[in-house]
Design a protein around this motif. Structure first.
Motif, mmCIF file in Angstrom:
data_model
loop_
_atom_site.group_PDB
_atom_site.id
_atom_site.type_symbol
_atom_site.label_atom_id
_atom_site.label_comp_id
_atom_site.label_asym_id
_atom_site.label_seq_id
_atom_site.Cartn_x
_atom_site.Cartn_y
_atom_site.Cartn_z
ATOM 1 N N MET A 82 0.852 -1.191 0.000
ATOM 2 C CA MET A 82 0.000 0.000 0.000
ATOM 3 C C MET A 82 0.889 1.243 0.000
ATOM 4 S SD MET A 82 -2.932 0.897 2.691
ATOM 5 C CE MET A 82 -2.756 2.460 3.461
ATOM 6 N N ASP A 83 0.585 2.162 -0.889
ATOM 7 C CA ASP A 83 1.365 3.391 -0.981
ATOM 8 C C ASP A 83 0.888 4.386 0.065
ATOM 9 O OD1 ASP A 83 3.055 2.686 -3.058
ATOM 10 O OD2 ASP A 83 1.481 3.061 -4.529
ATOM 11 N N GLU A 84 1.829 5.128 0.550
ATOM 12 C CA GLU A 84 1.550 6.120 1.582
ATOM 13 C C GLU A 84 1.048 7.406 0.936
ATOM 14 O OE1 GLU A 84 3.849 8.104 5.392
ATOM 15 O OE2 GLU A 84 4.917 6.786 4.019
ATOM 16 N N VAL A 85 0.006 7.972 1.507
ATOM 17 C CA VAL A 85 -0.493 9.268 1.066
ATOM 18 C C VAL A 85 0.105 10.303 2.009
ATOM 19 C CG1 VAL A 85 -2.529 10.705 0.729
ATOM 20 C CG2 VAL A 85 -2.625 8.265 0.194
ATOM 21 N N TRP A 86 0.852 11.231 1.438
ATOM 22 C CA TRP A 86 1.535 12.247 2.230
ATOM 23 C C TRP A 86 0.592 13.404 2.531
ATOM 24 C CZ3 TRP A 86 6.210 11.147 4.123
ATOM 25 C CH2 TRP A 86 6.930 10.127 3.508
ATOM 26 N N THR A 87 0.637 13.903 3.759
ATOM 27 C CA THR A 87 -0.124 15.085 4.152
ATOM 28 C C THR A 87 0.860 16.143 4.650
ATOM 29 O OG1 THR A 87 -0.394 14.363 6.439
ATOM 30 C CG2 THR A 87 -2.105 13.674 4.857
ATOM 31 N N ILE A 88 0.368 17.356 4.780
ATOM 32 C CA ILE A 88 1.220 18.449 5.262
ATOM 33 C C ILE A 88 1.736 18.146 6.664
ATOM 34 C CG2 ILE A 88 1.168 20.859 6.017
ATOM 35 C CD1 ILE A 88 -0.576 21.475 3.642
ATOM 36 N N ASP A 89 0.876 17.605 7.523
ATOM 37 C CA ASP A 89 1.290 17.317 8.900
ATOM 38 C C ASP A 89 2.376 16.249 8.954
ATOM 39 O OD1 ASP A 89 -0.552 19.158 9.859
ATOM 40 O OD2 ASP A 89 -2.144 17.651 10.067
ATOM 41 N N VAL A 90 2.247 15.218 8.130
ATOM 42 C CA VAL A 90 3.244 14.139 8.116
ATOM 43 C C VAL A 90 4.581 14.662 7.599
ATOM 44 C CG1 VAL A 90 3.834 11.925 7.048
ATOM 45 C CG2 VAL A 90 1.513 12.320 7.896
ATOM 46 N N VAL A 91 4.541 15.445 6.532
ATOM 47 C CA VAL A 91 5.778 15.994 5.958
ATOM 48 C C VAL A 91 6.434 16.959 6.940
ATOM 49 C CG1 VAL A 91 6.710 17.421 4.084
ATOM 50 C CG2 VAL A 91 5.021 15.648 3.581
ATOM 51 N N ARG A 129 3.776 31.198 3.864
ATOM 52 C CA ARG A 129 4.846 30.765 2.964
ATOM 53 C C ARG A 129 5.334 29.365 3.340
ATOM 54 N NH1 ARG A 129 8.515 36.260 2.606
ATOM 55 N NH2 ARG A 129 6.963 37.530 1.504
ATOM 56 N N TRP A 130 5.471 29.112 4.645
ATOM 57 C CA TRP A 130 5.898 27.791 5.110
ATOM 58 C C TRP A 130 4.876 26.732 4.685
ATOM 59 C CZ3 TRP A 130 3.283 24.636 8.613
ATOM 60 C CH2 TRP A 130 3.960 23.485 9.003
ATOM 61 N N LYS A 131 3.611 27.060 4.886
ATOM 62 C CA LYS A 131 2.545 26.118 4.526
ATOM 63 C C LYS A 131 2.580 25.832 3.022
ATOM 64 C CE LYS A 131 -1.822 24.796 6.067
ATOM 65 N NZ LYS A 131 -2.007 23.989 7.222
ATOM 66 N N ARG A 132 2.789 26.856 2.207
ATOM 67 C CA ARG A 132 2.889 26.681 0.758
ATOM 68 C C ARG A 132 4.079 25.815 0.394
ATOM 69 N NH1 ARG A 132 4.929 31.740 -1.784
ATOM 70 N NH2 ARG A 132 6.808 30.780 -1.007
ATOM 71 N N ASP A 133 5.223 26.067 1.041
ATOM 72 C CA ASP A 133 6.430 25.295 0.740
ATOM 73 C C ASP A 133 6.273 23.833 1.136
ATOM 74 O OD1 ASP A 133 7.486 27.680 -0.142
ATOM 75 O OD2 ASP A 133 8.577 28.075 1.728
ATOM 76 N N ILE A 134 5.672 23.583 2.291
ATOM 77 C CA ILE A 134 5.422 22.199 2.714
ATOM 78 C C ILE A 134 4.433 21.537 1.761
ATOM 79 C CG2 ILE A 134 4.406 20.781 4.543
ATOM 80 C CD1 ILE A 134 7.169 21.664 5.253
ATOM 81 N N GLN A 135 3.453 22.312 1.269
ATOM 82 C CA GLN A 135 2.485 21.758 0.312
ATOM 83 C C GLN A 135 3.164 21.380 -0.997
ATOM 84 O OE1 GLN A 135 -0.971 21.211 0.921
ATOM 85 N NE2 GLN A 135 -0.586 19.962 -0.889
ATOM 86 N N VAL A 136 4.149 22.173 -1.431
ATOM 87 C CA VAL A 136 4.905 21.853 -2.651
ATOM 88 C C VAL A 136 5.621 20.514 -2.488
ATOM 89 C CG1 VAL A 136 6.910 22.546 -4.032
ATOM 90 C CG2 VAL A 136 5.176 24.234 -3.432
ATOM 91 N N VAL A 137 6.276 20.333 -1.348
ATOM 92 C CA VAL A 137 6.983 19.069 -1.086
ATOM 93 C C VAL A 137 5.979 17.918 -1.015
ATOM 94 C CG1 VAL A 137 8.406 17.819 0.582
ATOM 95 C CG2 VAL A 137 8.898 20.212 0.079
ATOM 96 N N THR A 138 4.861 18.135 -0.337
ATOM 97 C CA THR A 138 3.825 17.103 -0.215
ATOM 98 C C THR A 138 3.291 16.706 -1.582
ATOM 99 O OG1 THR A 138 3.209 17.996 1.949
ATOM 100 C CG2 THR A 138 1.623 16.556 0.877
#
Length: 134
Positions: A1-10, A111-120
């Motif tokens: 099963m593949d992991e679904v990444w979320t902002i909180d996990v990242v 900005r942090w939230k946006r950057d984490i969303q980009v990585v996610t």
């Protein structure tokens, strides 16, 4: 099963990577190494002075591997975005982050939230092709 990444996990993985990086052994001159083994001690023996700050033991190889994986994730971000994400991973206050980047604390958070969303989004995009295979 593949992991679904979320902002909180990242974000938590970035925080763990910062903690692991802090626990890495200090860089020393080549040739000067301690040959003493790490000895397991009771809490009273290990921390006799409650007021003194003690250094944590070195991280496990698994922790270092996870940290290196997180360090590859930041390659999708620009330099300033990387600094912002790492400052927050090191638990800097939003006000201090805002001062560093010349903005308000809520703007720094956005900005942090946006950057984490980009990585996610990048991590989720990598996970999708393997889910489509039959």
């Amino acid at each position: 099963m593949d992991e679904v990444w979320t902002i909180d996990v990242v974000a938590e993985r970035f925080t763990e990577a910062a903690r692991t990086a802090r626990r890495l052994p200090r860089v020393t001159v080549q040739g000067y190494v301690s040959t003493w083994p790490v000895v397991a001690q009771s809490e009273l023996e290990a921390y006799p002075d409650r007021d003194k700050l003690y250094r944590l033991p070195p991280p496990s190889p698994k922790d270092v591997d996870l940290m290196l994986e997180v360090m590859q994730w930041v390659q999708v971000l620009e330099l300033d975005e990387r600094h912002l994400v790492w400052m927050r991973a090191k638990r800097y206050d939003w006000r201090e982050i805002g001062k560093r980047f010349g903005c308000d604390r809520t703007t720094a958070w956005r900005r942090w939230k946006r950057d984490i969303q980009v990585v996610t989004d990048k991590l989720n995009a990598k996970a999708k092709p393997s889910a489509n295979r039959l």
